[in-house]
Scaffold this active site. Structure first.
Site, short mmCIF file in Angstrom:
data_model
loop_
_atom_site.label_atom_id
_atom_site.label_comp_id
_atom_site.label_asym_id
_atom_site.label_seq_id
_atom_site.Cartn_x
_atom_site.Cartn_y
_atom_site.Cartn_z
N SER A 36 0.71 -1.25 -0.10
CA SER A 36 0.04 0.02 -0.13
C SER A 36 0.83 1.30 -0.02
CB SER A 36 -1.14 0.07 1.06
OG SER A 36 -1.70 1.14 1.14
N HIS A 37 0.60 1.94 1.06
CA HIS A 37 1.40 3.20 1.10
C HIS A 37 2.72 3.25 1.92
CE1 HIS A 37 -0.67 2.27 4.90
NE2 HIS A 37 -0.14 3.12 5.46
N ASP A 51 -2.21 6.62 -3.36
CA ASP A 51 -0.93 6.05 -2.94
C ASP A 51 -0.34 4.86 -3.82
OD1 ASP A 51 -2.94 4.47 -2.66
OD2 ASP A 51 -2.47 3.63 -0.72
N ASP A 74 -0.77 1.59 -4.03
CA ASP A 74 -1.72 0.56 -4.73
C ASP A 74 -3.03 1.31 -5.32
OD1 ASP A 74 -2.47 0.92 -2.09
OD2 ASP A 74 -3.54 -1.00 -2.09
N ASP A 114 -5.47 2.92 -3.57
CA ASP A 114 -6.73 2.95 -3.00
C ASP A 114 -6.91 4.05 -2.14
OD1 ASP A 114 -5.04 2.08 -0.92
OD2 ASP A 114 -6.10 0.23 -0.57
N ARG A 115 -6.03 5.08 -1.79
CA ARG A 115 -5.99 6.30 -1.10
C ARG A 115 -6.02 7.34 -1.90
NH1 ARG A 115 -3.53 4.78 4.69
NH2 ARG A 115 -3.67 2.59 4.63
N LYS A 165 -11.22 0.43 -1.02
CA LYS A 165 -11.40 1.87 -0.96
C LYS A 165 -10.80 2.10 -2.64
CE LYS A 165 -7.29 2.17 2.11
NZ LYS A 165 -7.70 0.84 2.85
#
Length: 548
Positions: free
Chosen positions: A111-112, A276, A278, A280-281, A376
């Site tokens: 992710s982030h 981010d 991947d 999703d943010r 998300k």
């Protein structure tokens, strides 16, 4: 021919809320990645399964995909659907799982978190609804990792992941698909691209700048913003994905997306956004304007009717994670929508969505989404905001991003909200701090006590009983709630790979004074939080790594 390879179990492969995240060098240990992939196969109906595979393209992804291909074949998986070059944003993967009615998916992302040989890698399993695996599945995976003695492989010839097409090996099939096309089609079904494009074309002074942070959304953003919405290529920056995110930290907040923040201020950009690692943010900003994620989901919910998808489906319910501010609760109350407060973790939203109880939801950690998928979705949120701004300008030309915020505050009041992250602190000290706070939650004298100008109304360790499957999630964060609705929340994060991260959330509501800066408004609550937690004493830290 299936080959069984002897292996030794590792004791540290417990998946967190977003899968297994460790440093790359940990995954590179002998059998480490193989063990975890085999554990996934043994925890799902692997034989005859169709699985989606892809990720954010970070370092070690290609090695992991080759391992997944061989172990999937060894466990008699029928088909893998892999994003071209191994790339699939998390929202795109969720959509693909649902669209293809796949058994599930293996997502390669941290992710982030930073990427590269010295940084982080991650593997998580998503189930057939497209969302993160529930605890029952992750616990089963963990149990297998603790007792595993062998993994199964087939020596499948190397697959060319750069070319779209189907490769067969006996009864096993690998389909490499365009990573972008299905996701863009979904977005065009949700939003009125022609209306957004017409607004952007008619208002050239309304400038847009999107920062992909050298992460997965770059190609998606180029397709949507440039090819579909007609913006110049200069409207997107850092859109070429890199294995180490160009030595950056792909977390879309005011600290790590500093290049975007500086350009927006310097060049008077009307609308800035970032996503981010991947995808999703999201973060939404403008010249002199920052849209707090808690406000963001509330404002999207308040304006859902301007988005064609919700105009058609209606709003079935709203939800937020427990640490997220209660701004969306005020929208739900005013509009007569059901509102849910859930633990951190998108799987809780997914349960409500599958039961047709939830349409729009969000987390304060820059995650916003809806029931179009079960993750998300950063670009979805950006398009939702562009839709809201375009509609606001159709009513009152010249409406800015800040005007949209001010209009919302004038109706609902303002929930001043901030999160302080203390990253990579000593885990033992952090645990002792949380133990202290738990003693306060059971104290007979703490509730009703006076802390500065605030009276304690409730102190507890948040627990959630899922209304859909009756599962219970305990110890989800220590809450101190005051009689005026202000809150202090402490959580230990499960998304890092090193040490512990203490997250402190502070919220203060005002109906009358909505023009203060957030930090000015909440400083008295921050002082109270640091005092009652003795955070400096336990961790040696008094300054957060990140403030959002």
């Amino acid at each position: 021919m299936i080959v069984k390879v002897s292996t030794t179990a590792y004791d540290d492969q417990k998946p967190g809320t977003s899968g297994l995240r460790k440093r790359v060098k940990v995954f590179q240990q002998k059998g480490y990645t193989e063990n975890f992939i085999q554990a996934i196969m043994e925890s799902i109906p692997a034989e005859g399964a169709t699985l989606v595979v892809g990720g954010d393209g970070r370092y070690y992804s290609k090695d992991a995909i080759n391992i997944i291909i061989k172990i999937a074949a060894g466990n008699k998986v029928s088909k893998l659907i892999i994003g071209q070059n191994g790339i699939l944003s998390t929202p795109a993967a969720s959509n693909l799982i649902r669209k293809r009615k796949a058994t599930g998916g293996i997502l390669l992302t941290a992710s982030h978190n930073p990427g590269g040989p010295k940084y982080d890698f991650g593997i998580k399993y998503n189930i057939g609804n497209g969302g993160p695996a529930p605890e029952a599945v992750t616990e089963k995976i963990f149990a297998v990792t603790k007792s595993i003695t062998e993994y199964k492989m087939v020596d499948v010839p190397e697959i060319d992941l750069s070319t779209v097409g189907i490769t067969k090996h006996n009864d096993f099939q690998v389909e490499v698909v365009d990573s972008i096309v299905d996701y863009v089609q979904l977005m065009k079904e949700i939003f009125d691209f022609s209306a957004i494009k017409a607004f952007l074309t008619a208002n050239p002074d309304f400038t847009v700048l999107f920062d992909a942070m050298h992460a997965v959304t770059g190609p998606y953003a180029k397709r949507i913003f440039v090819e579909e919405l007609g913006l110049p290529e200069s409207s997107i920056i850092n859109f070429v994905p890199k294995e180490d995110f160009n030595a950056g930290h792909p977390d879309p907040n005011l600290t790590y997306a500093h290049e975007l923040v500086e350009l927006v201020e310097k060049n008077n950009i009307s609308f800035g956004a970032a996503s981010d690692g991947d995808g999703d943010r999201n973060m939404i900003i403008g010249k002199g304007t920052f849209v707090n994620p808690s406000d963001s989901v509330a404002i999207i919910a308040a304006n859902a009717q301007v988005i064609p998808y919700f105009a058609k489906t209606g709003v079935k319910g709203l939800a937020r994670s427990m640490p997220t501010s209660s701004a969306i609760d005020l929208v739900a109350k005013a509009k007569g929508f059901k509102i849910y407060e859930v633990p951190t973790g998108w799987k809780f939203f997914g349960n409500l969505m599958d039961a047709n109880q939830l349409s729009i939801c969000g987390e304060e950690s820059f995650g916003t989404g809806s029931d179009h998928i079960r993750e998300k979705d950063g670009l979805w949120a950006v398009l939702a905001w562009l839709s809201i701004v375009a509609h606001a300008n159709s009513v009152k030309p010249g409406t800015s991003l800040q005007d949209v915020l001010n209009q919302h505050y004038s109706v609902y009041g303002r929930n001043y909200f901030s999160r302080y992250d203390f990253e990579e602190v000593d885990g033992i000290g952090a645990g002792k701090m949380m133990d202290l706070l738990r003693t306060l939650s059971t104290s007979s004298t703490f509730v009703g006590s006076q802390l500065g100008d605030y009276t304690v109304a409730l102190c507890d360790d948040f627990s959630y009983v899922d209304p859909i499957d009756s599962s219970v999630s305990k110890n989800q964060g220590l809450r101190v709630i005051f009689t005026d609705g202000s809150r202090i929340v402490f959580r230990l994060s499960g998304t890092g790979s090193q040490g512990a991260t203490i997250r402190l959330y502070v919220e203060k509501y005002s109906k009358d004074e909505t023009d203060k800066t957030t930090q000015d408004a909440i400083q008295d609550l921050i002082a109270i939080a640091l005092h009652i937690s003795r955070l400096k004493e336990f961790t040696g830290r008094e300054t957060p790594t990140v403030i959002t």
